[in-house]
Design a protein around this motif. Structure first.
Motif, PDB file in Angstrom:
ATOM      1  N   THR A  75       8.400  -2.395  -3.509  1.00 23.46           N
ATOM      2  CA  THR A  75       7.370  -3.041  -2.688  1.00 23.46           C
ATOM      3  C   THR A  75       6.258  -3.652  -3.534  1.00 23.46           C
ATOM      4  O   THR A  75       5.827  -4.789  -3.301  1.00 23.46           O
TER       5      THR A  75
ATOM      6  N   GLN B 105      14.559  -0.473 -10.551  1.00 18.46           N
ATOM      7  CA  GLN B 105      14.426  -0.981  -9.184  1.00 18.46           C
ATOM      8  C   GLN B 105      13.918  -2.422  -9.177  1.00 18.46           C
ATOM      9  O   GLN B 105      14.327  -3.233  -8.348  1.00 18.46           O
TER      10      GLN B 105
ATOM     11  N   SER C 133      13.060  -3.068  -0.384  1.00 18.09           N
ATOM     12  CA  SER C 133      12.855  -1.627  -0.292  1.00 18.09           C
ATOM     13  C   SER C 133      13.005  -0.974  -1.666  1.00 18.09           C
ATOM     14  O   SER C 133      13.960  -1.229  -2.391  1.00 18.09           O
ATOM     15  N   GLY C 134      12.037  -0.142  -2.031  1.00 14.32           N
ATOM     16  CA  GLY C 134      12.072   0.529  -3.321  1.00 14.32           C
ATOM     17  C   GLY C 134      11.352  -0.252  -4.405  1.00 14.32           C
ATOM     18  O   GLY C 134      11.179   0.243  -5.509  1.00 14.32           O
TER      19      GLY C 134
END
Length: 235
Positions: A217, A190, A214-215
């Motif tokens: 943070t 990520q 998103s994913g």
């Protein structure tokens, strides 16, 4: 509260952790498949002093056409945008890696991506053509060396997070951010997918006032803090 930018985790092994992207054609450098305005090589000055945008000729392959637009700041490659690329999942996954390797190597001497050999070879050929065109333009323009002389590289603070360390290195031309390099980042898919988005947003905003991804943070917040430290240190 800032909105979160969605990001799709690329399922390809070995994505290079160093990603540098820059706005081109008025937006972040992302893969664009819209046809190029011209099939021939062309160059023109961008909004910042000393920069030069060069568009390569289109290379037709059995997978589809390949065409690049490369932005230079002095002699440095600061952004690569795909104007045309094959509409294929392996190409989509390979392009970010090719761009990252280009910005790291600062040349077309990069490895092909497994599973996307045809696109990789066309990309490198197209890239070399833009480098050659830029060299001809730069040799006749003394402003390029002046811009390069005014550039400065600053390391941001190294931050420890529960995901891993985060540290950025920022290159400035005057007050303008021209490149961002990840010196340290968590070894996580990520994060790997989020970094190019963060860098693209940085170069577009020209500040650390950007959205989190998103994913990712935790990495996003550490990235912004390290980036702000580098901006503050620039003076």
């Amino acid at each position: 509260m800032k909105r979160a930018i969605p990001v799709v985790v690329l399922s390809i092994a070995g994505l290079v952790p160093v990603w540098l992207y820059q706005p081109s054609a008025g937006s972040s450098t992302v893969q664009a498949t819209t046809p190029a305005p011209s099939a021939g090589s062309s160059s023109g000055a961008s909004g910042s002093s000393g920069s030069n945008v060069v568009t390569s000729s289109t290379i037709n392959t059995e997978k589809g056409p390949v065409q690049l637009q490369v932005t230079f700041d002095g002699t440095r490659i600061t952004a690569v945008k795909m104007l045309q690329q094959p509409d294929h999942p392996q190409t989509t996954a390979a392009v970010p890696k090719l761009v990252a390797e280009t910005l790291k190597a600062q040349s077309a001497d990069i490895d092909t991506v497994s599973g996307a050999t045809i696109t990789s070879e066309a990309y490198k050929k197209s890239l070399q053509a833009t480098i050659d065109d830029h060299a001809k333009t730069a040799s006749a323009s003394p402003s390029a060396s002046a811009s390069e002389a005014s550039s400065r590289t600053v390391d941001g603070s190294a931050l420890s997070t529960e995901k891993g360390p985060v540290q950025v290195q920022v290159t400035f031309s005057g007050t303008r951010i021209t490149a961002v390099k990840m010196l340290q980042q968590p070894n996580h898919p990520q994060t790997t997918a989020a970094v190019p988005v963060l860098v693209a947003e940085t170069l577009k905003a020209q500040s650390a006032d950007i959205d989190t991804v998103s994913g990712a943070t935790i990495t996003s917040e550490a990235y912004k803090e390290s980036l702000q430290a580098a901006i503050d240190a620039r003076g």
